[in-house]
Design an enzyme around this catalytic site. Structure first.
Site, PDB file in Angstrom:
ATOM      1  N   GLU A   1       0.834  -1.197   0.000  1.00 29.10           N
ATOM      2  CA  GLU A   1       0.000   0.000   0.000  1.00 29.10           C
ATOM      3  C   GLU A   1       0.871   1.250   0.000  1.00 29.10           C
ATOM      4  O   GLU A   1       1.861   1.333   0.741  1.00 29.10           O
ATOM      5  CB  GLU A   1      -0.883  -0.013   1.251  1.00 29.10           C
ATOM      6  CG  GLU A   1      -2.303   0.412   1.003  1.00 29.10           C
ATOM      7  CD  GLU A   1      -3.069  -0.569   0.133  1.00 29.10           C
ATOM      8  OE1 GLU A   1      -3.292  -0.239  -1.053  1.00 29.10           O
ATOM      9  OE2 GLU A   1      -3.455  -1.647   0.614  1.00 29.10           O
TER      10      GLU A   1
ATOM     11  N   SER B   1     -25.041   8.222 -15.876  1.00 31.46           N
ATOM     12  CA  SER B   1     -24.887   7.118 -14.936  1.00 31.46           C
ATOM     13  C   SER B   1     -26.247   6.736 -14.376  1.00 31.46           C
ATOM     14  O   SER B   1     -27.027   7.613 -13.970  1.00 31.46           O
ATOM     15  CB  SER B   1     -23.960   7.517 -13.792  1.00 31.46           C
ATOM     16  OG  SER B   1     -23.978   6.543 -12.763  1.00 31.46           O
TER      17      SER B   1
ATOM     18  N   SER C   1     -11.530   0.949  -5.615  1.00 31.47           N
ATOM     19  CA  SER C   1     -11.187   1.479  -6.941  1.00 31.47           C
ATOM     20  C   SER C   1     -12.385   1.647  -7.861  1.00 31.47           C
ATOM     21  O   SER C   1     -12.336   1.283  -9.032  1.00 31.47           O
ATOM     22  CB  SER C   1     -10.113   0.614  -7.614  1.00 31.47           C
ATOM     23  OG  SER C   1      -8.950   0.604  -6.839  1.00 31.47           O
TER      24      SER C   1
ATOM     25  N   SER D   1     -13.356   4.470  -9.022  1.00 38.67           N
ATOM     26  CA  SER D   1     -12.982   5.448 -10.046  1.00 38.67           C
ATOM     27  C   SER D   1     -12.141   4.804 -11.137  1.00 38.67           C
ATOM     28  O   SER D   1     -12.328   5.077 -12.330  1.00 38.67           O
ATOM     29  CB  SER D   1     -12.232   6.619  -9.417  1.00 38.67           C
ATOM     30  OG  SER D   1     -11.066   6.190  -8.745  1.00 38.67           O
TER      31      SER D   1
ATOM     32  N   GLU E   1      -6.825  10.415 -14.049  1.00 38.74           N
ATOM     33  CA  GLU E   1      -7.081  10.697 -12.632  1.00 38.74           C
ATOM     34  C   GLU E   1      -6.066  11.681 -12.066  1.00 38.74           C
ATOM     35  O   GLU E   1      -6.419  12.569 -11.281  1.00 38.74           O
ATOM     36  CB  GLU E   1      -7.082   9.399 -11.824  1.00 38.74           C
ATOM     37  CG  GLU E   1      -7.583   9.585 -10.409  1.00 38.74           C
ATOM     38  CD  GLU E   1      -8.271   8.350  -9.835  1.00 38.74           C
ATOM     39  OE1 GLU E   1      -8.535   8.363  -8.629  1.00 38.74           O
ATOM     40  OE2 GLU E   1      -8.553   7.399 -10.590  1.00 38.74           O
TER      41      GLU E   1
ATOM     42  N   ASP F   1      -4.335   0.723  -9.283  1.00 38.00           N
ATOM     43  CA  ASP F   1      -5.765   0.481  -9.417  1.00 38.00           C
ATOM     44  C   ASP F   1      -6.154   0.234 -10.865  1.00 38.00           C
ATOM     45  O   ASP F   1      -6.898  -0.699 -11.181  1.00 38.00           O
ATOM     46  CB  ASP F   1      -6.551   1.673  -8.871  1.00 38.00           C
ATOM     47  CG  ASP F   1      -6.322   1.891  -7.392  1.00 38.00           C
ATOM     48  OD1 ASP F   1      -5.708   1.019  -6.749  1.00 38.00           O
ATOM     49  OD2 ASP F   1      -6.763   2.936  -6.881  1.00 38.00           O
TER      50      ASP F   1
END
Length: 397
Positions: free
Chosen positions: A41, A75, A134, A136, A168, A180
């Site tokens: 991480e 969406s 994740s 996004s 991003e 990600d």
């Protein structure tokens, strides 16, 4: 268990909804998964190692190509109408809320020299938002996959991931690493992805927990995190400061065996937070290598203590945990889990718990009861099933 990955909108329903919304059928439907990270991480923007696996939760996109420069986004998961934009007017940091992620992909593709002349896109997702899984990246990858196919760009899965990261970083403004997007684009079913983020070399590591009588549970604390609020960026800046002070390009270049000496050097001239961040990143790179060795040896259970050590480091050195995440780890371990840690960017989101399959329900119940006793929201708990990365799902060849 309280959650699953069953879609709330079927592919047929998504196609019908697209047709009703835009007045024409989509050219296809694509899917890209969320991910959970087993170990490693805050290492990806330091050129280090990570080990994610794709989840059965997906963002899905019905898409039709346009030639008039118009990008229309909708969406099914977010209240509001169609977001209509011009592809030649897309600009970084211009807002647009959730739509910034797919719009940023279009911007990144055009910035890379690909002639994207517009699209109609309808999105839906079963990846929990704000859970550190994740959501996004799944939106970015599914958008890039669709446009790659429809405009015949010939991009590889890794190239799609890098473009998603660029969207991003530069368009949305979140300084994330590439893990990600790589997980969403490149993972394979039944495997964890051992990724070297310095050169994007990867290895698909068999991760058949059922064969070992084990499960990996994901516990969504329901505490929403937001990585754009500056805390993530501050830790990235601290890691970069540590690398500069040590004379290395990235913290990946600092051997674990030299960590103690490096920390002593940093303590003489850097803020104590930089010392902590460096200790975490170099330590977590080492923990990825430990887990790889254990999986290769077939000793999956022995990874439990490594997960525990990773959580302690994230909690105490990086300081990105929260009371709810700490409670998942402590209550799960007290109930007989083999190991647990927070996963993702932290400040809320999710934790993972490695358990004997026969103990999964017992441990899940213990975590839920601990949350209830603490007056926290009921957590979402589901098994992490290593799943396939992004792909076209309709029409199929």
């Amino acid at each position: 268990m309280t959650d699953n990955a069953e879609p709330t909108t079927s592919f047929t329903e998504l196609t019908a909804s697209f047709t009703e919304l835009y007045g024409t059928a989509p050219d296809g439907v694509w899917a890209a998964p969320g991910r959970v990270n087993l170990i490693g991480e805050y290492t990806d923007f330091n050129g280090g190692f990570v080990m994610p696996l794709a989840l059965p939760h997906h963002a899905r996109a019905a898409v039709a190509r346009r030639t008039d420069g118009r990008l229309r986004l909708h969406s099914t998961d977010v209240p509001g109408g169609v977001v209509s934009l011009r592809v030649d007017e897309l600009a970084p940091h211009s807002g647009h809320g959730w739509a910034a992620y797919p719009a940023g992909v279009v911007w990144a593709l055009r910035r890379a020299g690909h002639e994207i002349t517009g699209a109609d896109i309808q999105l839906t997702s079963t990846v929990p938002v704000g859970a550190g899984l994740s959501s996004s990246a799944a939106l970015e990858v599914v958008t890039a996959l669709a446009l790659n196919d429809l405009f015949e760009l010939g991009l590889s899965a890794a190239e799609i991931a890098v473009l998603g990261q660029r969207a991003e970083n530069d368009f949305v403004g979140v300084p994330c690493g590439v893990m990600d997007q790589m997980a969403s684009a490149c993972c394979t079913e039944g495997h964890a992805l051992h990724l070297d983020t310095r050169d994007l070399s990867m290895r698909q590591v068999p991760f058949d927990l059922a064969a070992h009588g084990l499960q990996l549970l994901v516990v969504d604390t329901r505490v929403k995190h937001a990585l754009g609020d500056g805390a993530y960026a501050e830790r990235r800046a601290g890691c970069e400061a540590g690398a500069r002070a040590l004379g290395v390009e990235t913290l990946r270049d600092l051997p674990y065996e030299d960590l103690d000496e490096a920390l002593a050097t940093l303590a003489a001239g850097e803020d104590e937070s930089v010392v902590r961040y460096v200790r975490h990143v170099v330590g977590d790179n080492h923990r990825v290598e430990q887990v790889i060795a254990l999986l290769d040896a077939g000793d999956v259970r022995a990874a439990g203590p490594v997960l525990n050590a990773g959580h302690v480091s994230l909690r105490d050195d990086l300081r990105v945990s929260c009371p709810e995440l700490d409670l998942v780890v402590s209550s799960a371990n007290a109930a007989g889990a083999l190991g647990a840690r927070m996963t993702g960017g932290g400040f809320g989101g999710s934790a993972i718990v490695l358990v004997e399959e026969a103990m999964a329900d017992t441990v899940a119940k213990a975590v839920s009861e601990a949350f209830s006793a603490a007056a926290y929201a009921t957590p979402g708990i589901f098994p992490a099933v290593p799943s396939a990365g992004g792909r076209r799902v309709a029409p199929t060849a």
